[in-house]
Structure formats: C-alpha cells, structure tokens
Design a protein around this motif. Structure first.
Motif, PDB file in Angstrom:
ATOM      1  N   LEU A 145      41.293  29.056  53.656  1.00 39.24           N
ATOM      2  CA  LEU A 145      41.366  30.433  53.169  1.00 39.24           C
ATOM      3  C   LEU A 145      40.045  30.851  52.527  1.00 39.24           C
ATOM      4  N   ARG A 146      39.458  29.960  51.719  1.00 42.63           N
ATOM      5  CA  ARG A 146      38.175  30.254  51.070  1.00 42.63           C
ATOM      6  C   ARG A 146      37.103  30.523  52.118  1.00 42.63           C
ATOM      7  N   ALA A 147      37.030  29.676  53.122  1.00 46.04           N
ATOM      8  CA  ALA A 147      36.013  29.841  54.168  1.00 46.04           C
ATOM      9  C   ALA A 147      36.199  31.154  54.906  1.00 46.04           C
ATOM     10  N   THR A 148      37.438  31.513  55.182  1.00 48.73           N
ATOM     11  CA  THR A 148      37.716  32.752  55.909  1.00 48.73           C
ATOM     12  C   THR A 148      37.361  33.974  55.073  1.00 48.73           C
ATOM     13  N   VAL A 149      37.782  33.993  53.818  1.00 49.94           N
ATOM     14  CA  VAL A 149      37.485  35.126  52.938  1.00 49.94           C
ATOM     15  C   VAL A 149      35.980  35.249  52.709  1.00 49.94           C
ATOM     16  N   ALA A 150      35.338  34.145  52.403  1.00 54.67           N
ATOM     17  CA  ALA A 150      33.899  34.186  52.142  1.00 54.67           C
ATOM     18  C   ALA A 150      33.130  34.636  53.376  1.00 54.67           C
ATOM     19  N   ALA A 151      33.497  34.138  54.537  1.00 53.20           N
ATOM     20  CA  ALA A 151      32.803  34.532  55.762  1.00 53.20           C
ATOM     21  C   ALA A 151      32.976  36.020  56.039  1.00 53.20           C
ATOM     22  N   HIS A 152      34.215  36.497  55.948  1.00 54.04           N
ATOM     23  CA  HIS A 152      34.471  37.885  56.317  1.00 54.04           C
ATOM     24  C   HIS A 152      33.956  38.879  55.282  1.00 54.04           C
ATOM     25  N   TYR A 153      34.261  38.649  54.016  1.00 56.28           N
ATOM     26  CA  TYR A 153      33.906  39.628  52.993  1.00 56.28           C
ATOM     27  C   TYR A 153      32.518  39.429  52.399  1.00 56.28           C
ATOM     28  N   TRP A 154      32.068  38.204  52.268  1.00 59.95           N
ATOM     29  CA  TRP A 154      30.756  37.957  51.672  1.00 59.95           C
ATOM     30  C   TRP A 154      29.678  37.792  52.720  1.00 59.95           C
ATOM     31  N   GLY A 155      30.063  37.286  53.885  1.00 55.48           N
ATOM     32  CA  GLY A 155      29.074  37.057  54.931  1.00 55.48           C
ATOM     33  C   GLY A 155      29.085  38.115  56.020  1.00 55.48           C
ATOM     34  N   ASP A 156      30.017  39.070  55.920  1.00 57.24           N
ATOM     35  CA  ASP A 156      30.151  40.129  56.928  1.00 57.24           C
ATOM     36  C   ASP A 156      30.303  39.584  58.343  1.00 57.24           C
ATOM     37  N   VAL A 157      30.968  38.432  58.466  1.00 51.74           N
ATOM     38  CA  VAL A 157      31.196  37.833  59.775  1.00 51.74           C
ATOM     39  C   VAL A 157      32.437  38.500  60.374  1.00 51.74           C
ATOM     40  N   PRO A 158      32.338  39.045  61.591  1.00 57.61           N
ATOM     41  CA  PRO A 158      33.491  39.687  62.220  1.00 57.61           C
ATOM     42  C   PRO A 158      34.646  38.705  62.444  1.00 57.61           C
ATOM     43  N   ARG A 179      47.080  36.219  53.577  1.00 55.14           N
ATOM     44  CA  ARG A 179      47.582  35.208  52.640  1.00 55.14           C
ATOM     45  C   ARG A 179      46.603  34.996  51.488  1.00 55.14           C
ATOM     46  N   ALA A 180      45.326  34.942  51.815  1.00 54.79           N
ATOM     47  CA  ALA A 180      44.304  34.740  50.782  1.00 54.79           C
ATOM     48  C   ALA A 180      44.278  35.915  49.809  1.00 54.79           C
TER      49      ALA A 180
END
Length: 193
Positions: A145-158, A179-180
């Motif tokens: 969950l951390r990796a997904t949230v950080a990638a999408h919201y902090w890393g702007d990864v689609p 869930r996160a």
C-alpha cells in the motif's frame, strides 16, 4: 569505449526521454544532462515527500541518478523513464532507512523550509504538522500500500505503470489506493483526536 558520433536526436532538440536515454547510451553526455534537467524536479519532489527533509532529498536525488546511470543497461523500456526513475528513488529511500549511516530515526520531527511569507507562522506550523503527520502515516502503511500510494501521489506514476511494475491489473491498483486512503483517513483522524 563509448561511441562519440553525433546521435540522431541532438541533446538540446527536445526529443523524448527515451530518445535521450538512447542518445546517452551511444555516448552523448549532453543527452544525459538534458534528461536530468527534465526529470530532476520530479525526482527531487518525490524524494522530499518520502523523507520530509529537503537536504536529505538532495542526497537521495543524487544517489537516484547515480544508480540510474549504473543500471541503464538493464532498463528495457517497458515503463516510462519517469516511472523507472521514481522506482529507483523509492528503493534508494528505503535503502537509506535500512542503512547504518542514517542520520536520524524515521519518526524524528522534520522542519520544512517555508517558501512564502504570506501565511502566518501558526498557519505554516499547522501545514507542516499536517504534512509530517501525513508523511508518517503513509510510511506506516503495509509495504504494497505504501509503495502504491507513494508512487501514485508522490511520484506521479500513472496507475497503468504501477500495475505493470507490480504485475497486477489497474483495477487492483485502484483497490490498493482505496484501501490505503481509508487506512490513512482513519490513522489521521486518530492523530487529530
């Protein structure tokens, strides 16, 4: 020895990031410099959000580019260059937490530099406090969950790139994000109470 013949995509021409990587592979150092110019802001912003410390984020950003150039031969182009760089940034951050040379524990308060004089000191302190609480809550999430949230919201990864990297469907990524976010809302609500 690297090929020093001019690349088909001159480094300053505005070619895409993939073309710049290809030019760098052929020995065009100017292409690498342009790629760094184009991506530095996003890499630094992601590092800053992950660690919460602008100075440490600079170090993480430099380490990210060092690792990127070392692993360039393994980049197969299945994801965007920005996604590849974000993944290196995230891994570099996690490794810095595990390293013996880390400067302070994850939970230590971090004071961010305020760029604007407009907000009052109380507003700035409140915003920093909320940002730090959010950062801590994200970093406390389970790994996936951390990796997904950080990638999408902090890393702007689609979402589609996250799905490809994780070997799951975009729907599964959206479910992880949902869930996160529910966990974060609950955690942050408890923090405020």
């Amino acid at each position: 020895m690297a090929d020093t013949t001019p690349s088909r995509v001159p480094a300053r021409s505005g070619g895409g990031n993939r073309e710049l990587l290809a030019a760098y592979r052929r020995g065009d150092r100017a292409a690498a410099e342009l790629l760094v110019e184009r991506t530095y802001g996003a890499v630094y912003a992601a590092a800053c959000k992950l660690c919460g410390d602008p100075g440490r984020a600079e170090d993480l950003t430099q380490e990210t580019y060092r690792k990127a150039w070392q692993s360039l031969g393994r980049f197969e182009g299945r994801s965007k260059v920005s996604t590849w760089l974000y993944r290196i940034t995230y891994t570099t951050f996690l490794n810095s937490l595990r390293g013996a040379d880390r400067e302070r524990p994850l939970g230590e308060e971090v004071t961010a530099v305020v760029e604007s004089d407009d907000p009052t000191p109380e507003q700035s302190a409140g915003a920093r406090s909320r940002a730090e609480a959010t950062r801590r809550a994200v970093l406390a999430l389970p790994d996936e969950l951390r990796a997904t949230v950080a990638a999408h919201y902090w890393g702007d990864v689609p979402i589609r790139d996250i799905a490809r990297e994780a070997g799951i469907t975009p729907v599964a990524v959206r479910k992880r994000l949902k869930r996160a976010l529910a966990l974060l809302a609950s955690d942050l609500e408890e923090t405020r109470a």
